[in-house]
Design an enzyme around this catalytic site. Structure first.
Site, PDB file in Angstrom:
ATOM      1  N   ARG A  58      -4.093   3.319 -16.559  1.00  0.00           N
ATOM      2  CA  ARG A  58      -4.089   3.295 -15.096  1.00  0.00           C
ATOM      3  C   ARG A  58      -5.298   4.071 -14.616  1.00  0.00           C
ATOM      4  O   ARG A  58      -6.066   4.615 -15.419  1.00  0.00           O
ATOM      5  CB  ARG A  58      -2.792   3.796 -14.476  1.00  0.00           C
ATOM      6  CG  ARG A  58      -1.951   4.791 -15.222  1.00  0.00           C
ATOM      7  CD  ARG A  58      -2.587   6.126 -15.438  1.00  0.00           C
ATOM      8  NE  ARG A  58      -3.098   6.685 -14.192  1.00  0.00           N
ATOM      9  CZ  ARG A  58      -4.029   7.581 -14.100  1.00  0.00           C
ATOM     10  NH1 ARG A  58      -4.597   8.056 -15.205  1.00  0.00           N
ATOM     11  NH2 ARG A  58      -4.445   8.047 -12.957  1.00  0.00           N
ATOM     12  N   GLY A  59      -5.485   4.120 -13.298  1.00  0.00           N
ATOM     13  CA  GLY A  59      -6.677   4.732 -12.730  1.00  0.00           C
ATOM     14  C   GLY A  59      -7.657   3.607 -12.461  1.00  0.00           C
ATOM     15  O   GLY A  59      -7.987   2.831 -13.363  1.00  0.00           O
ATOM     16  N   ALA A  60      -8.116   3.510 -11.209  1.00  0.00           N
ATOM     17  CA  ALA A  60      -8.888   2.337 -10.794  1.00  0.00           C
ATOM     18  C   ALA A  60     -10.076   2.036 -11.715  1.00  0.00           C
ATOM     19  O   ALA A  60     -10.202   0.907 -12.205  1.00  0.00           O
ATOM     20  CB  ALA A  60      -9.321   2.506  -9.342  1.00  0.00           C
ATOM     21  N   ARG A  92      -1.853  -5.458 -11.010  1.00  0.00           N
ATOM     22  CA  ARG A  92      -1.938  -4.315 -10.085  1.00  0.00           C
ATOM     23  C   ARG A  92      -2.709  -4.760  -8.842  1.00  0.00           C
ATOM     24  O   ARG A  92      -3.935  -4.563  -8.748  1.00  0.00           O
ATOM     25  CB  ARG A  92      -2.667  -3.128 -10.742  1.00  0.00           C
ATOM     26  CG  ARG A  92      -2.020  -2.556 -12.002  1.00  0.00           C
ATOM     27  CD  ARG A  92      -0.680  -1.877 -11.746  1.00  0.00           C
ATOM     28  NE  ARG A  92      -0.728  -0.864 -10.705  1.00  0.00           N
ATOM     29  CZ  ARG A  92      -1.141   0.387 -10.880  1.00  0.00           C
ATOM     30  NH1 ARG A  92      -1.533   0.804 -12.054  1.00  0.00           N
ATOM     31  NH2 ARG A  92      -1.139   1.228  -9.880  1.00  0.00           N
ATOM     32  N   GLN A 194       1.488  11.733 -12.651  1.00  0.00           N
ATOM     33  CA  GLN A 194       0.159  11.663 -13.244  1.00  0.00           C
ATOM     34  C   GLN A 194      -0.573  12.996 -13.127  1.00  0.00           C
ATOM     35  O   GLN A 194      -1.468  13.276 -13.931  1.00  0.00           O
ATOM     36  CB  GLN A 194      -0.674  10.561 -12.568  1.00  0.00           C
ATOM     37  CG  GLN A 194      -0.187   9.150 -12.824  1.00  0.00           C
ATOM     38  CD  GLN A 194       0.781   8.660 -11.754  1.00  0.00           C
ATOM     39  OE1 GLN A 194       1.369   9.458 -11.022  1.00  0.00           O
ATOM     40  NE2 GLN A 194       0.944   7.362 -11.657  1.00  0.00           N
ATOM     41  N   ASP A 235      -7.914   4.007  -4.658  1.00  0.00           N
ATOM     42  CA  ASP A 235      -7.675   2.717  -5.308  1.00  0.00           C
ATOM     43  C   ASP A 235      -8.391   1.606  -4.569  1.00  0.00           C
ATOM     44  O   ASP A 235      -8.755   0.590  -5.158  1.00  0.00           O
ATOM     45  CB  ASP A 235      -6.176   2.440  -5.394  1.00  0.00           C
ATOM     46  CG  ASP A 235      -5.555   3.266  -6.514  1.00  0.00           C
ATOM     47  OD1 ASP A 235      -5.290   4.458  -6.281  1.00  0.00           O
ATOM     48  OD2 ASP A 235      -5.416   2.728  -7.625  1.00  0.00           O
ATOM     49  N   ASN A 245      -4.640   5.113  -1.658  1.00  0.00           N
ATOM     50  CA  ASN A 245      -4.592   5.904  -2.888  1.00  0.00           C
ATOM     51  C   ASN A 245      -3.130   6.228  -3.176  1.00  0.00           C
ATOM     52  O   ASN A 245      -2.237   5.898  -2.391  1.00  0.00           O
ATOM     53  CB  ASN A 245      -5.446   7.178  -2.725  1.00  0.00           C
ATOM     54  CG  ASN A 245      -5.700   7.891  -4.037  1.00  0.00           C
ATOM     55  OD1 ASN A 245      -6.029   7.262  -5.037  1.00  0.00           O
ATOM     56  ND2 ASN A 245      -5.514   9.197  -4.067  1.00  0.00           N
ATOM     57  N   LYS A 246      -2.894   6.875  -4.288  1.00  0.00           N
ATOM     58  CA  LYS A 246      -1.540   7.221  -4.751  1.00  0.00           C
ATOM     59  C   LYS A 246      -0.682   7.776  -3.621  1.00  0.00           C
ATOM     60  O   LYS A 246      -1.141   8.585  -2.810  1.00  0.00           O
ATOM     61  CB  LYS A 246      -1.670   8.282  -5.852  1.00  0.00           C
ATOM     62  CG  LYS A 246      -0.379   8.686  -6.515  1.00  0.00           C
ATOM     63  CD  LYS A 246       0.327   7.539  -7.192  1.00  0.00           C
ATOM     64  CE  LYS A 246      -0.565   6.812  -8.150  1.00  0.00           C
ATOM     65  NZ  LYS A 246      -0.068   5.458  -8.489  1.00  0.00           N
TER      66      LYS A 246
END
Lengths: 346, 346
Positions: A58-60, A92, A194, A235, A245-246
């Site tokens: 994960r993580g853009a 995603r 995370q 993101d 974002n998250k």
């Protein structure tokens, strides 16, 4: 391997060539960190799609690299590069880099060799972009403050989210290497943690001064003037600077504005979606309610018959963002003009 | 027993007389909810002190009742009422009701019978106060809105925190019984998850419409206009209205002000500390970092060698509080005057 390279260095995604057990996309399975460091070799697009959907990677920016290598895998493994790109992108929907990297790799085809070279270029560009963001962001923070600064960050934006040092985490790391970091406060980032599982793991691996806090503790820290700046990743950034974002990021931006703390978004220009005018146009992924009701799939936190609402992201309005740090420099408001300058629409 | 009385009704604390297996203070052990409902009979002050320190019983009004019966236990069991009061009060320094109820019970002595009668009065007063707060708060919310309202709450302030229907939860419950509640959004309330474990458990037991969210999700809900009011309890209210409550409360107040959502504190007048001029004077309890690093003591969330910061409370400035609902009526700003009117300093 265990996801560890030089002392303290970690990786999220690597291409495994035919001669070394591949072709496959090697991942560090982030769902079992920090308890175990397990690598996972995805030799099929289906396996990689599952790994993306279940957040093993994960993580853009890391998703972009995983997607790029996944398209190559599709071309080599018979799935077909087009089907691979469509399948991987769909896992995603909010992560703009994923679709962007898949499309870019696809466009370098039809030769699998050309696509692999393009995927490697995307990886190397990410690494260089992280280094540049780190320099720009650290200079911005150091320039506004005497003495060492304490930063607060959310989610994971470091080596496990990117190639290289990361985005927001890379800024903190660069500041630390320059002697300018007092402490990195790490939001645990519920529901998938995370922050506590991954960012704290990275900071501990490097020996960076850090402390984990629950997401609800940021206001108390800011009220006591223990945070000099908030640094987060993104993101997807709309053309006007609204930032997806998250989940939990928007609250930090509102708190930062209230307490007079600068709020910085750190993201490569590939995260800017020129085709998305404002944050109202960003699709917010809703995830499984059991991510909220159970801790990491095991310990029960809420009754099984209680409904739970689990948006993966939120949108921070551009007016709450002090600056956006990219690999090409720092954008300041008004963002429609400054972002277009740094990342001209293609 | 299992902590359950009439359908959906729960209790936090009861006095167990000699004829029924006592003298003892019977608790519903809140640390194992929602997985199991276990009652715990504390026949000694030491056992009760441990239960208070480890949050088997919590919530400011319930702590008051537990403390009051604990003083009686001290008088009967040879520990001595004075020692019992001092021991029990020291377990949770921020909870003003605990010390207040211990002192009041002590003052009714030296006869254990007189102290037991006083402790019973405190319990009954709590029950009546909750009912009154529920009526005042529900009327306040219904009066400002057409149609059913959606409320957001934090931590646990219901039957498990109080005697009777609770404070903030009691307002939501009264509104629901009046047909005026759309949904109660329940913040999970990390690190100890009193929202997802206890408030959701209570709402599910009663059949109230509710949904659990992570603490970081409140901003997204408010931005989408899905919250009509925030209702929270209080552990201590300073004379000027500054409110100490579970960590995460201050963030909700800042968000509510930003998004134009009313923010109500619901607490009995015994929570008002006239001797504490402002929130700057409230001692913030720091708890074990492993509450952050582990989920409910078992699943690892953060590396064992990562420091964690775990304040139990934060202080919400009075200027962010729309109104304070007490059993004697609703206080509005400026609070120094309105609170003094509702709860004259003794």
């Amino acid at each position: 391997m265990g996801g560890q390279g030089a002392a303290g260095e970690l990786f999220a995604v690597r291409w495994l060539p035919a001669g070394e057990g591949g072709p496959a996309v090697r991942l560090l399975d982030q769902t079992v960190l920090p308890s175990r460091a397990v690598t996972l070799d995805c030799a099929s697009v289906e396996r990689l799609a599952e790994a993306i959907a279940s957040l093993r990677v994960r993580g853009a920016p890391a998703l972009g690299v995983a997607g790029a290598y996944g398209v190559v895998l599709g071309a080599l493994a018979g799935t077909g590069a087009e089907v691979a790109a469509a399948t991987l992108t769909a896992q995603r929907p909010t992560a703009v880099n994923l679709g962007w990297a898949c499309r870019r790799t696809l466009a370098a085809g039809p030769s699998a060799g050309d696509m692999l070279a393009e995927a490697r270029r995307i990886e190397e560009e990410n690494r260089a972009a992280c280094a540049a963001m780190g320099r720009h962001g650290a200079a911005l923070i150091a320039g506004r403050r005497r003495g060492r600064a304490s930063l607060l960050t959310h989610c994971n934006t470091g080596m496990l989210a990117c190639q290289g040092i990361g985005t927001a985490f890379g800024v903190a790391r660069t500041l630390w290497e320059d002697g300018g970091l007092a402490t990195l406060w790490v939001d645990e980032t519920r529901p998938l943690l995370q922050g506590s599982r991954l960012t704290a793991f990275e900071a501990a691996a490097l020996g960076m001064p850090h402390a984990v806090v629950c997401d609800g503790a940021a206001a108390g820290l800011m009220a006591r003037e223990r945070i000099d700046a908030v640094v987060v990743g993104a993101d997807r950034i709309a053309a006007n600077g609204d930032t997806a974002n998250k989940v939990g990021t928007c609250a930090l931006a509102v708190l930062a504005a209230h307490f007079g703390v600068p709020f910085y978004v750190v993201a490569p220009t590939s995260t800017i979606d020129a085709g998305c005018p404002t944050g109202d146009d960003v699709e917010i992924e809703q995830r499984d309610p059991d991510e909220v009701r159970l801790a990491l799939g095991s310990v029960r936190l809420a009754p099984a018959d209680s409904p739970a609402h689990n948006p993966a992201f939120d949108v921070t309005p551009a007016r709450l963002v002090t600056a956006i740090v990219t690999e090409h420099g720092v954008a300041e408001p008004p963002y429609t003009a400054s972002l277009a300058r740094l990342a001209p629409a293609s």
